[in-house]
Write a protein that holds these residues in place. Structure first.
Motif: not given
Length: 429
Positions: A142-149, A162-171
């Motif tokens: 996917l392209n940022p930002p990332y939506v996790l629900k 999340c604005d970046n991939l690293q934060t999305a993976e961590q979340s």
């Protein structure tokens, strides 16, 4: 009629006020209510998910109708509980059964429902703890930002952007592996990010017919400029000019009608509110989420514009005659500012004495997280009050709302100063 309203927030305060206006309302109870509802109705010390306690109370007090404010009792199946008992099923429940409530109870169920009935929504995939690595791989496509629900109920705080991939993976890891939202994040839905303007559309249905309530825009982030953590809502405006007649026609034909028809096709007898969270993407509506009750704080901006008798509207649903009910909406604009405890949506203190409530003149004060202690009204929750201003246009409505908000104070009060400013900027374009 004897009415019982379940809940304790600003939404339930508005229900209390509107229903109390009806000539058909004989006795009105709120469980558990707040300091504000206690001045209009009788508060009852009952948990909204204590079905047996609610049932016993309803039989003792000869309750004719129960209006369910929050989502938890609906997802837990309060309607099913009452319909299963011969002495309870005659009580009208405003809210769907457990099957319909899954639209909010499970993000995965809702996305599957939309996909099945060709309702426009963002692309998505669902992951669990054993498939965490696949989830991380999916994020990388996917392209940022990332939506996790979080799949389940998380008090309005289970969505992480999340604005970046690293934060999305961590979340994603925190949600699935570390159970950040507990049971609610046993599954996580990852969605494609939709770029547009968000709004809320509310529908009331008796299972056959429906009425569309005024649209609203809410403000979820704690910080001005839509920054910081997600909250249950920091303000709302109704109507919203970018949801014009052409756009709302698309909403009705592409989303509302397929939703009502989809419920019928799936043999779900849905009676109650459907809150449709939408994104206006270049003039096209996409569904972000369903909720199975009215929104908070949108209710504080939407229902004040309803000129018709709310209790009469609810009664018409019992015989599937909603299409015949009077449904008159004011042309005025309503703007709501939510006053919260310092530290919200994280840790905050309770028991702060609230001052200035009687000084609010040209705005409505809706209680939410309030209680009474030693004859004084004190804070008892994160979102404490909602102040709604009404006017011929948004500018006047906001002026009245903020004039009211400026009169109220307690130690560590906080509210956003920019509610509605983005819409005023759109007007100036």
């Amino acid at each position: 009629m004897n009415i019982l309203i379940l809940g304790s927030g600003g939404r339930e305060y508005v229900f209390t006020e509107k229903i109390a206006e009806s000539k058909d309302c004989q006795k009105l109870y709120v469980a558990p209510g707040n300091a504000g509802t206690a001045t209009i109705a009788e508060n009852v010390n009952l948990n909204p998910t204590d079905f047996k306690g609610i049932a016993d109370f309803s039989l003792t007090k000869k309750i004719d109708m129960i209006v369910v404010g929050p989502e938890a009792p609906l997802v837990a199946g309060i309607r099913d509980y009452f319909e299963a008992e011969s002495d309870l099923k005659k009580i009208q429940i405003i809210g769907p059964g457990k099957a319909g409530a899954e639209l909010e109870g499970s993000k995965e169920f809702a996305k599957s429902f939309m996909h099945r009935h060709n309702i426009p929504t963002a692309a998505y995939a669902t992951f669990e703890k054993p498939t965490l690595s696949e989830g991380i791989s999916y994020l990388q496509t996917l392209n940022p930002p990332y939506v996790l629900k979080a799949d389940g109920l998380a008090g309005g705080k289970g969505v992480v952007i999340c604005d970046n991939l690293q934060t999305a993976e961590q979340s994603l890891t925190e949600m699935l592996q570390d159970e950040k939202f507990g049971e609610a994040s046993k599954k996580v839905v990852i969605e494609e990010f939709l770029l547009g303007i968000e709004l809320s559309v509310f529908v009331l249905t008796d299972g056959e017919n429906y009425k569309i309530l005024p649209a609203a825009k809410d403000y979820k982030r704690i910080g001005e400029g839509d920054t910081g953590l997600n909250t249950g809502g920091m303000g709302a405006v109704s109507p919203v000019k970018f949801a014009d007649a052409n756009f709302m026609d698309k909403v009705e034909s592409k989303i509302i009608q397929p939703t009502i028809d989809g419920l019928k096709k799936d043999s779900i007898d849905y009676q109650g509110f459907i809150f449709i969270g939408l994104m206006n993407v270049g003039g096209e509506p996409y569904v972000i989420e369903y909720n199975v009750r009215m929104g908070d704080p949108e209710t504080q901006a939407v229902l004040p514009r309803l000129k018709s008798d709310l209790l009469s509207i609810f009664r018409s649903m019992n015989d599937k005659n909603l299409d015949q009910a009077s449904f008159e909406i004011s042309d005025n604009t309503a703007a709501t500012v939510v006053l919260v405890a310092g530290g919200y949506p994280e840790s905050y203190e309770k028991g702060k004495v609230i001052k200035g409530l009687k000084d609010v003149a040209n705005a409505k004060v809706y209680h939410a997280g309030t209680s009474t202690k030693e004859n004084e009204i004190v804070t008892s929750g994160g979102r404490v009050l909602a102040i709604t201003g009404i006017g011929d246009n948004l500018e006047i409505a906001l002026k009245n709302a903020y004039a009211g908000a400026n009169k109220v104070c307690w130690d560590d009060i906080y509210y956003r100063k920019d509610i509605g400013q983005d819409l005023l900027a759109l007007d100036g374009l």
